[in-house]
Design a protein around this motif. Structure first.
Motif, PDB file in Angstrom:
ATOM      1  N   THR A 101       0.865  -1.231   0.186  1.00 29.59           N
ATOM      2  CA  THR A 101      -0.172  -0.071   0.196  1.00 29.59           C
ATOM      3  C   THR A 101       1.013   1.135  -0.070  1.00 29.59           C
ATOM      4  O   THR A 101       1.948   1.070   0.431  1.00 29.59           O
ATOM      5  CB  THR A 101      -1.053   0.015   1.172  1.00 29.59           C
ATOM      6  OG1 THR A 101       0.112  -0.188   2.443  1.00 29.59           O
ATOM      7  CG2 THR A 101      -1.831  -1.211   0.968  1.00 29.59           C
ATOM      8  N   ASP A 103       0.945   3.852   1.881  1.00 28.62           N
ATOM      9  CA  ASP A 103       1.530   4.418   3.384  1.00 28.62           C
ATOM     10  C   ASP A 103       2.916   3.251   3.648  1.00 28.62           C
ATOM     11  O   ASP A 103       3.862   4.012   4.187  1.00 28.62           O
ATOM     12  CB  ASP A 103       0.478   4.370   4.238  1.00 28.62           C
ATOM     13  CG  ASP A 103      -0.011   2.926   4.562  1.00 28.62           C
ATOM     14  OD1 ASP A 103       0.150   2.061   3.593  1.00 28.62           O
ATOM     15  OD2 ASP A 103      -0.525   2.796   5.686  1.00 28.62           O
ATOM     16  N   ARG A 104       2.860   2.369   3.075  1.00 29.66           N
ATOM     17  CA  ARG A 104       4.109   1.472   3.565  1.00 29.66           C
ATOM     18  C   ARG A 104       5.219   1.710   2.491  1.00 29.66           C
ATOM     19  O   ARG A 104       6.243   1.541   2.862  1.00 29.66           O
ATOM     20  CB  ARG A 104       3.710   0.039   3.345  1.00 29.66           C
ATOM     21  CG  ARG A 104       3.290  -0.861   4.753  1.00 29.66           C
ATOM     22  CD  ARG A 104       4.182  -0.456   6.034  1.00 29.66           C
ATOM     23  NE  ARG A 104       5.535  -1.024   5.865  1.00 29.66           N
ATOM     24  CZ  ARG A 104       6.739  -0.580   6.210  1.00 29.66           C
ATOM     25  NH1 ARG A 104       6.684   0.573   7.017  1.00 29.66           N
ATOM     26  NH2 ARG A 104       7.779  -1.178   6.179  1.00 29.66           N
ATOM     27  N   MET A 111       2.133   6.172  14.111  1.00 28.87           N
ATOM     28  CA  MET A 111       0.753   6.151  14.666  1.00 28.87           C
ATOM     29  C   MET A 111       0.950   5.806  16.359  1.00 28.87           C
ATOM     30  O   MET A 111       0.541   6.535  17.211  1.00 28.87           O
ATOM     31  CB  MET A 111       0.147   4.731  14.438  1.00 28.87           C
ATOM     32  CG  MET A 111      -1.278   5.002  14.332  1.00 28.87           C
ATOM     33  SD  MET A 111      -2.012   6.561  13.356  1.00 28.87           S
ATOM     34  CE  MET A 111      -2.188   5.386  11.846  1.00 28.87           C
ATOM     35  N   GLU A 112       1.887   4.923  16.697  1.00 30.18           N
ATOM     36  CA  GLU A 112       2.020   4.708  18.042  1.00 30.18           C
ATOM     37  C   GLU A 112       2.764   5.757  18.806  1.00 30.18           C
ATOM     38  O   GLU A 112       2.347   6.246  19.876  1.00 30.18           O
ATOM     39  CB  GLU A 112       2.897   3.550  18.260  1.00 30.18           C
ATOM     40  CG  GLU A 112       1.860   2.211  18.038  1.00 30.18           C
ATOM     41  CD  GLU A 112       2.692   0.925  17.817  1.00 30.18           C
ATOM     42  OE1 GLU A 112       3.594   0.597  18.754  1.00 30.18           O
ATOM     43  OE2 GLU A 112       2.260   0.123  16.963  1.00 30.18           O
ATOM     44  N   LEU A 115       0.182   8.500  19.364  1.00 29.12           N
ATOM     45  CA  LEU A 115      -0.658   8.056  20.634  1.00 29.12           C
ATOM     46  C   LEU A 115      -0.124   8.078  21.850  1.00 29.12           C
ATOM     47  O   LEU A 115      -0.686   8.603  22.858  1.00 29.12           O
ATOM     48  CB  LEU A 115      -1.006   6.399  20.245  1.00 29.12           C
ATOM     49  CG  LEU A 115      -2.049   6.387  19.263  1.00 29.12           C
ATOM     50  CD1 LEU A 115      -2.116   4.877  18.972  1.00 29.12           C
ATOM     51  CD2 LEU A 115      -3.315   6.932  19.605  1.00 29.12           C
ATOM     52  N   GLU A 123       6.906   8.006   9.922  1.00 33.03           N
ATOM     53  CA  GLU A 123       7.440   6.664   9.874  1.00 33.03           C
ATOM     54  C   GLU A 123       7.710   6.303   8.628  1.00 33.03           C
ATOM     55  O   GLU A 123       6.976   6.304   7.739  1.00 33.03           O
ATOM     56  CB  GLU A 123       6.103   5.683  10.274  1.00 33.03           C
ATOM     57  CG  GLU A 123       6.444   4.260  10.578  1.00 33.03           C
ATOM     58  CD  GLU A 123       5.023   3.390  10.724  1.00 33.03           C
ATOM     59  OE1 GLU A 123       4.242   4.025  11.651  1.00 33.03           O
ATOM     60  OE2 GLU A 123       5.164   2.334  10.641  1.00 33.03           O
TER      61      GLU A 123
ATOM     62  N   GLY B  80      -5.719   0.625  20.265  1.00 32.91           N
ATOM     63  CA  GLY B  80      -5.225   1.840  19.741  1.00 32.91           C
ATOM     64  C   GLY B  80      -3.727   1.721  19.140  1.00 32.91           C
ATOM     65  O   GLY B  80      -3.063   2.493  19.091  1.00 32.91           O
ATOM     66  N   ARG B  81      -3.452   0.555  18.704  1.00 30.47           N
ATOM     67  CA  ARG B  81      -2.264   0.107  17.701  1.00 30.47           C
ATOM     68  C   ARG B  81      -2.529  -0.909  16.822  1.00 30.47           C
ATOM     69  O   ARG B  81      -3.712  -1.639  16.879  1.00 30.47           O
ATOM     70  CB  ARG B  81      -0.995  -0.390  18.543  1.00 30.47           C
ATOM     71  CG  ARG B  81      -1.250  -1.600  19.377  1.00 30.47           C
ATOM     72  CD  ARG B  81       0.005  -1.888  20.268  1.00 30.47           C
ATOM     73  NE  ARG B  81      -0.028  -3.192  20.877  1.00 30.47           N
ATOM     74  CZ  ARG B  81      -0.017  -4.343  20.096  1.00 30.47           C
ATOM     75  NH1 ARG B  81       0.540  -4.242  19.162  1.00 30.47           N
ATOM     76  NH2 ARG B  81      -0.077  -5.673  20.678  1.00 30.47           N
ATOM     77  N   ARG B  82      -2.024  -0.605  15.594  1.00 32.57           N
ATOM     78  CA  ARG B  82      -2.281  -1.425  14.577  1.00 32.57           C
ATOM     79  C   ARG B  82      -1.879  -3.007  14.978  1.00 32.57           C
ATOM     80  O   ARG B  82      -0.948  -3.410  15.430  1.00 32.57           O
ATOM     81  CB  ARG B  82      -1.501  -1.232  13.278  1.00 32.57           C
ATOM     82  CG  ARG B  82      -1.697   0.020  12.696  1.00 32.57           C
ATOM     83  CD  ARG B  82      -1.436   0.153  11.274  1.00 32.57           C
ATOM     84  NE  ARG B  82      -1.626   1.510  10.879  1.00 32.57           N
ATOM     85  CZ  ARG B  82      -0.644   2.346  10.864  1.00 32.57           C
ATOM     86  NH1 ARG B  82       0.332   2.294  11.399  1.00 32.57           N
ATOM     87  NH2 ARG B  82      -1.003   3.586  10.304  1.00 32.57           N
ATOM     88  N   GLU B 127      -0.593  -0.732   5.085  1.00 36.12           N
ATOM     89  CA  GLU B 127      -1.383  -0.073   6.251  1.00 36.12           C
ATOM     90  C   GLU B 127      -0.787   0.025   7.411  1.00 36.12           C
ATOM     91  O   GLU B 127      -1.051  -0.158   8.478  1.00 36.12           O
ATOM     92  CB  GLU B 127      -2.785  -0.697   6.324  1.00 36.12           C
ATOM     93  CG  GLU B 127      -3.607  -0.846   5.193  1.00 36.12           C
ATOM     94  CD  GLU B 127      -5.101  -1.219   5.398  1.00 36.12           C
ATOM     95  OE1 GLU B 127      -5.683  -0.278   6.142  1.00 36.12           O
ATOM     96  OE2 GLU B 127      -5.589  -2.138   4.742  1.00 36.12           O
ATOM     97  N   GLY B 128       0.766   0.125   7.190  1.00 35.88           N
ATOM     98  CA  GLY B 128       1.403   0.466   8.206  1.00 35.88           C
ATOM     99  C   GLY B 128       2.061  -0.836   8.890  1.00 35.88           C
ATOM    100  O   GLY B 128       2.686  -0.816   9.967  1.00 35.88           O
ATOM    101  N   THR B 130       4.007  -4.594   8.624  1.00 36.92           N
ATOM    102  CA  THR B 130       4.931  -5.460   7.872  1.00 36.92           C
ATOM    103  C   THR B 130       4.932  -6.720   8.551  1.00 36.92           C
ATOM    104  O   THR B 130       4.803  -7.080   9.692  1.00 36.92           O
ATOM    105  CB  THR B 130       6.302  -5.128   7.983  1.00 36.92           C
ATOM    106  OG1 THR B 130       6.684  -3.739   7.597  1.00 36.92           O
ATOM    107  CG2 THR B 130       7.429  -5.944   7.000  1.00 36.92           C
ATOM    108  N   ALA B 394      -8.390   2.265   8.482  1.00 38.00           N
ATOM    109  CA  ALA B 394      -7.333   3.451   8.461  1.00 38.00           C
ATOM    110  C   ALA B 394      -7.502   4.247   9.870  1.00 38.00           C
ATOM    111  O   ALA B 394      -6.672   4.667  10.412  1.00 38.00           O
ATOM    112  CB  ALA B 394      -7.400   4.286   7.382  1.00 38.00           C
ATOM    113  N   PRO B 397      -6.917   2.559  14.361  1.00 36.47           N
ATOM    114  CA  PRO B 397      -5.800   2.848  15.237  1.00 36.47           C
ATOM    115  C   PRO B 397      -6.002   4.271  16.097  1.00 36.47           C
ATOM    116  O   PRO B 397      -5.342   4.375  17.222  1.00 36.47           O
ATOM    117  CB  PRO B 397      -4.473   2.582  14.743  1.00 36.47           C
ATOM    118  CG  PRO B 397      -4.550   2.729  13.346  1.00 36.47           C
ATOM    119  CD  PRO B 397      -5.959   2.488  12.988  1.00 36.47           C
ATOM    120  N   LEU B 398      -6.554   5.116  15.502  1.00 37.80           N
ATOM    121  CA  LEU B 398      -6.392   6.504  16.054  1.00 37.80           C
ATOM    122  C   LEU B 398      -7.664   6.700  17.124  1.00 37.80           C
ATOM    123  O   LEU B 398      -7.798   7.926  17.498  1.00 37.80           O
ATOM    124  CB  LEU B 398      -6.567   7.740  14.987  1.00 37.80           C
ATOM    125  CG  LEU B 398      -5.367   7.432  13.990  1.00 37.80           C
ATOM    126  CD1 LEU B 398      -5.506   8.001  12.758  1.00 37.80           C
ATOM    127  CD2 LEU B 398      -4.122   8.126  14.820  1.00 37.80           C
TER     128      LEU B 398
END
Lengths: 336, 622
Positions: A101, A103-104, A111-112, A115, A123, B80-82, B127-128, B130, B394, B397-398
């Motif tokens: 994708t 974003d990767r 994200m983390e 948060l 990232e 709250g995290r992927r 989507e962030g 791997t 998407a 996680p937020l």
């Protein structure tokens, strides 16, 4: 365990194409075209073992070259506190899988971090990992159009610029693009095709004895990969040494006007679009000379460079005319 | 129900057993009609596998996420995290994946599956996340050969292929019915015992593999067979070796012998052969044929012979020695190389597209188009065509950060759009008379030229081309729908001509192809070019060839989204003119042109004009 690069039987054009890109990364990558089961992917993955070490800024997420263009973070560090710490790390082969994708690929908001700390941070994606490394796309002709666009973008600029999710970020993204494809599965977009510096065609080996040897080595590897690696250790080390030496020798090889004239004569006669072909051919011939331990670019290097640099840049024609064009190129090469 | 009790199909069973012995055998593809027990056997095969060996069925509706893995929504929102949710392939490591009706699986899902299988590892970057996990599995699949659209390079991925022929023998058919109704005809406990014995035997064979030796001559024999099959790549050699080794192990031997290679050769190599051995059909049947049509006159024969002589290698029958008189009475078989000179005019479709694109009309018509299958999501896309699933993923996680109090908070940056697949807009089907009548060579060369031009120039490879040749007693799909110029050149390199003229079979084959492809890819449009003189002298059923042709033509006329062109190859200078092709054109409501016009790139300009009309009509409708 990866099959040893030096144990691949034949397919010299493909192996040379990869090695030349290690010696001079500015050649612009290699596209390997051929049927399934001709060791295309194996060769690219196996190359990792032979890759030399690079100097990089320690702790940098983009493996910045201390002597080259720096990423924003390194520039900041540089301003704040003098010389950057240097680390040595091996060049890598970073894989770009199908179905990746956006974003990767380009990177996104961490994200983390957002948060936990409540602050935005970038990232890095695969393009960051690929900086100064090989970026390998298996079945590159099946890659989606919007991903190809992003690749072309940063390949052209050598920089990845990200504007998304409220993060804006720029970092160097100079990668050596290595792609494999089976033309039976569909064609490559012309823009992407031209982006590859070199192109090697692989076909199955039609010679019986070599064919048996391929099978023997494959079976030996399947049976005991560790033993296979040990058996090929000497060849591997030797090739690694040759690549390193060629890298060192490269800057001292000054191609003369004579070589330049020969190259231009070929490209002009084939009426190729643009000048990329000429430039790539010159770089390739030079890297070849370095690899062969020569001090100057000779006709042999130009001939072999033409085979790698021109095949995919010739105009696409119906099959019969394609043969005629190949004939013409052979004539031109014999003439030099 | 037991594996051993399955009636017949010994080659299919052998293929499965060898794969159970050594996973390097590379899986099996079953080719057979519906309802002949392919899936039944594959499922019974599970009984032979040791406990714990995965056997995963891949449903035809599998999505990319489901296959490879993706975000675990519930967990991601909660934590709250992927978080990652593994896909079907994550459960397949060291085991089997079974795909029933593989021809119905979306091509991109199949390509992904084969890609993972080829590398023995699943790598996901999305989507962030791997993810990388080992995925060494063997594929078992079934396919209806009538739907054989699997291109050769996908067929090659299978270690073995087995054709399930028709069983006509009464006793065997009865036994099959009995085994299919276990309630009425309970299976003997003996069969279950045989399964256990077989499973044990497989276990023993597996333990023999490592110490297996190779007899002299085996390698040479294998390499010879592989070279002779002219297959692509070297995977076949490897599969052949492991299959032969597993066979030797199954037979309780400690060394592989040429006999083992022979035993597994058909399983491993038949589906890889790229060039079929030359047809050695008895010519008797041809000789009994009535005299060829009148236009097969000596003058044309002479020119055809001259053509052949000027292109040596274009004729594989060595019939130079045949006397002209004999030639006249005998529809010859000849193969024409694709390299025959044909004045190809370049196809200026590309420029045309760009021009229309820049005027904005094409772009506009695309932007409103929400047709096509949703294949994956992207951050940029058509307004309003939002992919809800990807958007929620998407945003997931937020959610804790945004504090929506149990309600989902979605910000504009989360929105993802659907990417739809509508790659193919046209399929051009060439239906060519390959009979021995005059001008066969000309027809072939002209058609090949047109196919080449279409494939080389069709912009973005949206268009596909197929070719059907009718000759002797049947029609053959010599080029399955493809957009690959490479594949077309390989398939069309050798094109035998000669024999009678089963026009109705050709029409029917085109009709079926349109129907099948229409089902597979709704929205696809068809351009059918019939290259014939309209004459038929062989029919499928009992009626006269003429009646059959007009009946099928009537059926074809009803096909939706299909346009026809009849290219008349009748010699208009000849003494007898039948005008049959004109009649066929009328029956089909087709456009009509003569073969002389074909050479001035009529075919291509016709295709072009049809497409243009359609896209204009479409943009008007909007």
């Amino acid at each position: 365990m990866i099959f040893p690069f030096t144990a691949i039987v034949g397919q010299e054009e493909m192996k040379t194409g990869l090695i030349l890109n290690v010696i001079d990364p500015s050649i612009g990558g290699l596209l390997i075209m051929g049927e399934k089961g001709t060791a295309k992917s194996t060769a690219v993955r196996a190359l990792a073992e032979l890759l030399p070490e690079l100097e990089a800024v320690e702790g940098c997420r983009f493996q910045c070259d201390p002597g080259g263009k720096l990423c924003g973070e390194c520039q900041e560090k540089n301003r704040m506190g003098g010389p950057l710490p240097v680390a040595h790390r091996k060049m890598r082969v970073v894989e770009l899988p199908l179905g990746v994708t956006e974003d990767r690929l380009v990177g996104t908001l961490d994200m983390e971090h957002a948060l936990q700390k409540g602050e935005k941070r970038f990232e890095p994606g695969l393009l960051a990992d690929a900086n100064r490394n090989f970026l390998y796309v298996d079945e590159v002709n099946l890659l989606e159009d919007h991903i190809v666009d992003l690749l072309l973008d940063s390949a052209a600029m050598g920089v990845n610029t990200v504007e998304r999710e409220g993060v804006s970020f720029t970092h160097p993204a100079r990668f050596i693009l290595a792609g494999t494809m089976n033309p039976e599965e569909g064609d490559l977009r012309p823009q992407l095709l031209d982006r590859f510096g070199l192109c090697a065609q692989v076909v199955s080996v039609r010679e019986k004895e070599s064919r048996m040897e391929i099978l023997r080595r494959k079976a030996a590897f399947d049976a005991d990969a560790g033993r296979m690696a040990a058996a090929w250790k000497k060849e591997q080390t030797e090739l690694e040494r040759r690549i390193k030496e060629a890298q060192t020798a490269l800057p001292s090889i000054q191609p003369g006007d004579d070589a330049l004239e020969k190259i231009v004569k070929i490209t002009a006669a084939l009426s190729l679009d643009g000048h990329r072909a000429d430039i790539v051919m010159m770089k390739t011939a030079r890297a070849l000379a370095a690899f062969r331990g020569k001090t100057a670019v000779e006709a042999g290097e130009i001939r072999d460079a033409a085979a790698l640099a021109l095949g995919h840049r010739m105009k696409r024609l119906p099959f019969e005319e394609m043969g005629a064009q190949a004939e013409k190129m052979r004539g031109l090469l014999d003439g030099i | 129900m037991s594996f051993s009790g399955f009636v017949g199909r010994d080659d299919a069973k052998l293929a499965l057993v060898l794969n159970a012995i050594d996973r390097r055998c590379g899986g099996v593809l079953f080719l057979g009609e519906k309802g002949c027990g392919k899936s039944t056997l594959a499922r019974r095969f599970r009984r032979l596998l040791p406990r714990g060996v995965p056997f995963v069925e891949l449903p035809l509706n599998a999505t990319e996420e489901g296959l490879m893995g993706g975000i675990d929504l519930e967990k991601t929102i909660r934590e709250g995290r992927r978080c990652f949710q593994p896909g079907i392939l994550s459960r397949a490591h060291d085991g089997f994946v079974y795909i029933d009706d593989i021809h119905l699986l979306p091509v991109e899902i199949l390509a992904l599956t084969l890609n993972v299988q080829g590398r023995g590892e699943n790598l996901v970057e999305k989507e962030g996340l791997t993810l990388r996990h080992a995925a060494e599995f063997q594929l078992l699949a079934s396919m209806d050969p009538a739907e054989n659209f699997l291109p050769p390079h996908l067929l090659d991925c299978f270690g073995m292929a087995v054709v399930w022929g028709k069983i006509t023998e009464a006793a065997q058919r009865a036994a099959i019915v009995r085994q299919a109704m276990p309630d009425l005809f309970p299976e003997s406990p003996e069969a279950g015992r045989r399964d256990r014995v077989l499973a044990e035997r497989i276990g023993v064979a597996r333990s023999r593999l490592a110490g297996m030796k190779i007899s002299a001559g085996v390698e040479d024999c294998m390499a010879g067979k592989c070279l002779e099959s002219r297959m692509a790549g070297h995977r076949g050699d490897v599969f052949l070796f492991y299959a032969a080794r597993a066979h030797a192990a199954l037979m309780g031997k400690d060394r592989v012998e040429p006999a083992d290679v022979d035993a597994v050769t058909p399983l491993v190599l038949n589906h890889r052969r790229r060039q079929l051995p030359p047809e050695n059909e008895p010519e008797q049947s041809e000789k009994r044929e009535p005299r060829p049509p009148p236009e097969n006159n000596p003058k044309d024969q002479k020119s055809a012979a001259a053509d052949r002589q000027s292109h040596p290698g274009g004729d594989n029958q060595g019939d130079e020695k045949t006397l002209p008189e004999k030639r006249e009475s005998l529809p010859m078989e000849a193969v024409f190389e694709s390299g025959e000179p044909f004045p190809l005019r370049r196809f200026h479709y590309r420029r045309d597209r760009i021009k229309r694109g820049s005027s904005g009309r094409k772009i506009k018509s695309l932007s409103r188009d929400k047709r096509g299958r949703y294949i994956r999501s992207a951050e940029r896309g058509l307004d309003g065509d939002i992919a809800i699933d990807a958007t929620v993923r998407a945003a997931a996680p937020l959610q804790r950060l945004r504090g929506g109090d149990g309600r989902l908070v979605i910000r504009p940056g989360d929105i993802r759009y659907k990417r739809r697949e509508k790659k193919v807009s046209h399929l051009a089907i060439f239906v060519v008379d390959g009979s021995g009548s005059m001008g066969a060579q000309r027809r072939m060369v002209a058609t090949k030229g047109a196919i080449q031009s279409l494939l080389l120039d069709s912009y973005q490879k949206r268009d596909k081309v197929a070719m059907i040749v009718f000759r002797k007693d049947r029609a053959e799909l010599v080029l399955p729908p493809t957009s690959s110029a490479e594949l077309a050149s390989r398939c069309l390199r050798q094109m035998p001509v000669g024999g009678r003229t089963p026009l109705s079979a050709g029409l029917l084959a085109a009709h079926d192809l349109v129907r099948r492809m229409g089902r597979r890819e709704p929205g696809l449009r068809f351009l059918v070019a019939l290259i014939t003189d309209g004459r038929a002298n062989h029919c499928l059923g009992g009626a006269t060839p003429e009646k059959e042709v007009s009946k099928i033509a009537g059926l074809m006329r009803e096909l939706p989204s299909t346009e026809f062109l009849v290219v008349d190859t009748e010699n208009k200078a000849g003494l007898i003119r039948m005008g049959l092709a004109g009649r066929l054109a009328a029956q089909l409501a087709a456009d009509y042109c003569r073969v002389e016009e074909l050479e001035s790139d009529r075919l291509i300009s016709w295709m072009q004009s049809k497409k243009k009309n359609e896209s204009e009509a479409e943009s008007l409708r909007r």
